[in-house]
Design a protein around this motif. Structure first.
Motif, PDB file in Angstrom:
ATOM      1  N   LEU A  84      -4.919   0.409   8.404  1.00  0.00           N
ATOM      2  CA  LEU A  84      -5.631  -0.807   8.009  1.00  0.00           C
ATOM      3  C   LEU A  84      -5.677  -2.235   8.939  1.00  0.00           C
ATOM      4  N   GLU A  85      -4.644  -2.355   9.546  1.00  0.00           N
ATOM      5  CA  GLU A  85      -4.970  -2.947  10.930  1.00  0.00           C
ATOM      6  C   GLU A  85      -6.227  -3.074  11.566  1.00  0.00           C
ATOM      7  N   HIS A 117       0.835  -1.340  -0.179  1.00  0.00           N
ATOM      8  CA  HIS A 117      -0.183   0.073  -0.033  1.00  0.00           C
ATOM      9  C   HIS A 117       0.313   1.102  -0.294  1.00  0.00           C
ATOM     10  N   CYS A 177      -5.861   5.572   3.050  1.00  0.00           N
ATOM     11  CA  CYS A 177      -6.019   4.972   3.562  1.00  0.00           C
ATOM     12  C   CYS A 177      -7.443   5.668   4.749  1.00  0.00           C
ATOM     13  N   THR A 234      -8.638  -2.031   2.402  1.00  0.00           N
ATOM     14  CA  THR A 234      -8.342  -3.217   3.505  1.00  0.00           C
ATOM     15  C   THR A 234      -8.928  -3.772   2.494  1.00  0.00           C
ATOM     16  N   ASN A 274     -10.601   3.427   5.485  1.00  0.00           N
ATOM     17  CA  ASN A 274      -9.470   2.406   5.595  1.00  0.00           C
ATOM     18  C   ASN A 274     -10.412   0.640   5.135  1.00  0.00           C
ATOM     19  N   ASN A 275     -11.806   0.560   5.383  1.00  0.00           N
ATOM     20  CA  ASN A 275     -12.331  -0.596   5.296  1.00  0.00           C
ATOM     21  C   ASN A 275     -12.290  -0.699   3.343  1.00  0.00           C
ATOM     22  N   ILE A 327       0.265  -6.661   4.606  1.00  0.00           N
ATOM     23  CA  ILE A 327      -0.429  -5.880   3.777  1.00  0.00           C
ATOM     24  C   ILE A 327       0.776  -4.864   4.183  1.00  0.00           C
ATOM     25  N   GLY A 334      -9.226  -2.489   9.484  1.00  0.00           N
ATOM     26  CA  GLY A 334     -10.030  -3.116   8.584  1.00  0.00           C
ATOM     27  C   GLY A 334      -9.733  -3.924   8.912  1.00  0.00           C
ATOM     28  N   VAL A 335      -8.804  -4.632   8.579  1.00  0.00           N
ATOM     29  CA  VAL A 335      -8.320  -6.272   9.133  1.00  0.00           C
ATOM     30  C   VAL A 335      -9.273  -7.069  10.197  1.00  0.00           C
ATOM     31  N   VAL A 342      -0.311  -6.329   9.475  1.00  0.00           N
ATOM     32  CA  VAL A 342       0.275  -4.856   8.430  1.00  0.00           C
ATOM     33  C   VAL A 342       1.285  -4.600   9.011  1.00  0.00           C
TER      34      VAL A 342
END
Length: 682
Positions: free
Chosen positions: A653-654, A569, A609, A631, A627-628, A642, A656-657, A669
């Motif tokens: 991103l975390e 990313h 993000c 992701t 962010n979702n 990621i 989102g995960v 991530v």
């Protein structure tokens, strides 16, 4: 041509040119109502930009699949426009042959071929707009009129020239002209003469009608875009913020609360907009269902308000509608209520909503993709400045973040004395202990206080030590750079932080800085010079790459790490803001077992993000979470990791995960330094 018709032609020309000139004059007059801005520096670079972005169509022609269609329309239009010059002389002096353009074989042949290519491109463009119907292209009467006018100019030229060739019973080496001549050869001489004259006049009326129509249509960009390219900002994205003199006691309002508070260049952007929609097609706020649409903002909301209010200001002889014009506005309200309503329309509220202004993540994707080089983001930040510094109107979450910076010099609100606690067991030097170092490691607020970002700070520290880099940190002398505060409109807080940090940095004689945060990088490198801070600032991925290439950092090559797919990313503030796309990728490729893959939106088209522009500290109340969305784009590549290079991106991103139960705990991530630290020699 009879004398009477020559007079009629001359009148058509004079009236058309007068109407065109007046319309352009009115547009320019409206632009002059804007604030002053110096864009005349480095003329050589500006001329180069003109040829690169206007003549060579660098961003427009090859930035996407349909760009080549516009390239042929644009290039063909140049040949067609040049070919119209003999028309003036033909109408006024029928026997005169215009040199080169009217007689040169190569020019006429190219014009003939290019005209055919333009017709083909117009058909493709029309099919795309009205049949495929992409959301970014509006299906307006204006767009239809423009296509029909161009089509009419070309077809009437073909018919006129074809009739002329058939009438003289000659053969020319121009394929399209010859084809039309062949179609008309069965007509009598009288009919051919009539066809020639009718379509000649039709051609004349369409050409000059087009000329008059341009300033009042979206194709005003034909005139404005070349100037927009010439006056393009020569500063990197992060250095384009308009400076504010907070010590000027005569300033009653900060930021932009009225359309005339924008500079003439910011207003020129609206006229230069080609309404291609590339900005809205790449804007994370727009794509996630937020109220902001950068195309609508520039080409409709700001433009229409600027033209309506500007015309009324010129009519009433006003230069401003601020407090200094209160008396005049009151008088106008008594005499002409309709005019007063236009003049008193609120830029923020009536034209642009606060929700639109706050939706922007300052990712710069709109500006990066814009083929006419419009500058969207700084307009939004200027309006944020007005909301924050003049109206004190902003989200409670931002109020908390602002207060935390004021009290503890970081938006988390953690006690400033604990800024170096992350390094207590790492034997890291402080600048107060030894300032004669190769690099200052600017840890940043996230790297100092956020538990996740601390891991990257630790990893980089171990790597620098392994490479025997002489570095130190500021510890509790380091304060927030003010990046989020500036982009959230709090210029006062930003300047306070900037001045205090520059004083400390200059006091230690700092020359080189390395940081893990692209936001800090951008601020220190591109914005602090305006406050006396001039430093060589690099991202940690750039420095690590350099250390590996120079041999200073030795990595174990025989280690056996599990094979893992890494999808990378690009953060906005390292990618688009710094134009750095290579270094992080090279570091991931160094790690044994890593297979690096790319998302569909990557490099300069990377999707944000969602944390930039102060959005890290604000809730998303409308549409999808950005962010979702990002992701999901990453997870579509089925990665094990990621990859990211920014503490904000890693956090977003975390999060989102974690929203995806099926991958939580399975997909990590990671910053590249967190993998590289496993390769350090003992």
């Amino acid at each position: 041509m009879r004398t009477g018709w020559i007079i009629v032609f001359a009148l058509v020309v004079l009236v058309s040119l007068a109407a065109f000139g007046y319309a352009v004059y009115r547009r320019i007059s409206v632009l002059t109502l804007g604030q002053k801005e110096m864009r005349w520096d480095n003329i050589g670079q500006r001329i180069y930009n003109f040829f690169l972005y206007v003549i060579a169509q660098r961003k427009c022609a090859f930035g996407e699949p349909y760009g080549i269609v516009h390239f042929f329309i644009f290039t063909g239009f140049i040949f067609i426009a040049l070919g119209e010059l003999p028309l003036f002389f033909e109408g006024l002096f029928p026997s005169f042959k215009f040199p080169f353009l009217g007689t040169n074989f190569y020019f006429l042949y190219l014009k003939d071929i290019m005209s055919a290519l333009v017709i083909l491109a117009l058909i493709i463009a029309a099919f795309r707009r009205w049949v495929l119907k992409p959301s970014r292209l509006y299906r307006t009467l204006d767009a239809a009129v423009i296509l029909l006018l161009i089509f009419g100019v070309i077809v009437t030229d073909w018919l006129t020239s074809g009739a002329r060739i058939a009438l003289t019973n000659s053969t020319v080496p121009y394929p399209v002209y010859n084809a039309f001549a062949s179609l008309l050869r069965g007509l009598s001489a009288g009919s051919l003469t009539a066809v020639q004259e009718i379509f000649w006049w039709a051609h004349v009326l369409i050409v000059f009608g087009f000329l008059v129509y341009i300033p009042s249509s979206k194709h005003m960009h034909l005139l404005a875009a070349p100037f927009n390219a010439f006056f393009k900002s020569l500063q990197p994205y992060g250095g384009q913020m308009r400076p504010m003199d907070l010590e000027d006691e005569d300033i009653e309002e900060f930021g932009v609360g009225r359309i005339e508070d924008f500079t003439w260049k910011q207003r020129l952007d609206s006229l230069a907009c080609a309404e291609c929609g590339r900005c809205m097609d790449n804007c994370p706020a727009n794509l996630s269902g937020k109220p902001l649409n950068p195309k609508q903002l520039i080409s409709r909301q700001l433009k229409e308000h600027m033209l309506e209010k500007g015309a009324m200001m010129l009519k009433k002889g006003l230069k401003s509608t601020g407090e200094d014009a209160a008396g005049e506005l009151e008088k106008i309200a008594g005499e002409d209520p309709q005019a007063a309503e236009i003049l008193q329309k609120s830029l923020i509220g009536d034209v642009v909503t606060a929700d639109e202004i706050w939706a922007c993540t300052t990712c710069m994707n709109c500006q990066e993709q814009c083929p006419v080089l419009n500058e969207h983001v700084n307009k939004i930040i200027d309006m944020r400045r007005y909301l924050v510094m003049t109206e004190s109107d902003f989200a409670p979450e931002l109020q908390t973040a602002f207060r935390n910076v004021e009290k503890n010099f970081n938006p988390w609100g953690v006690g400033w004395a604990d800024r170096a606690s992350w390094a207590k067991d790492l034997d890291v030097k402080l600048m107060s202990q030894e300032s004669n170092v190769e690099y200052l490691f600017w840890v940043g607020c996230a790297g100092s206080f956020d538990d996740r970002a601390k891991k990257v700070s630790v990893a980089l520290t171990k790597i620098l030590k392994a490479a025997k880099v002489n570095f130190a940190i500021l510890g509790d002398e380091e304060k927030c750079t003010g990046d989020f505060a500036r982009r959230a409109g709090n210029e006062y807080l930003f300047q306070s932080m900037a001045c205090e940090n520059v004083e400390v940095l200059n006091g230690y004689g700092v020359k080189k800085i390395v940081t893990t945060c692209p936001h800090c990088l951008n601020t220190l490198k591109n914005e602090y010079p305006a406050f006396g801070g001039n430093y060589e600032v690099v991202h940690h991925t750039q420095l690590i790459c350099e250390l590996i290439k120079s041999g200073r950092l030795q990595l174990k090559r025989d280690v056996s790490l599990e094979e893992q797919v890494v999808v990378y990313h690009d953060s906005c503030y390292l990618g688009r803001y710094q134009n750095e796309y290579t270094a992080p990728r090279e570091l991931f490729k160094v790690v044994p077992g890593v297979k690096l893959v790319e998302m569909q939106r990557s490099r300069n088209r990377s999707f944000c993000c969602g944390a930039g522009g102060g959005r890290m500290w604000m809730e998303e109340h409308t549409g999808q979470r950005i962010n979702n969305m990002r992701t999901e784009q990453a997870l579509a590549k089925n990665p094990h990791v990621i990859g990211a290079n920014c503490p904000f991106c890693i956090t977003m991103l975390e999060d989102g995960v974690k929203e995806k139960a099926e991958v939580e705990g399975k997909v990590k991530v990671l910053d590249p330094s967190e993998l590289l630290v496993k390769l350090l020699r003992d």
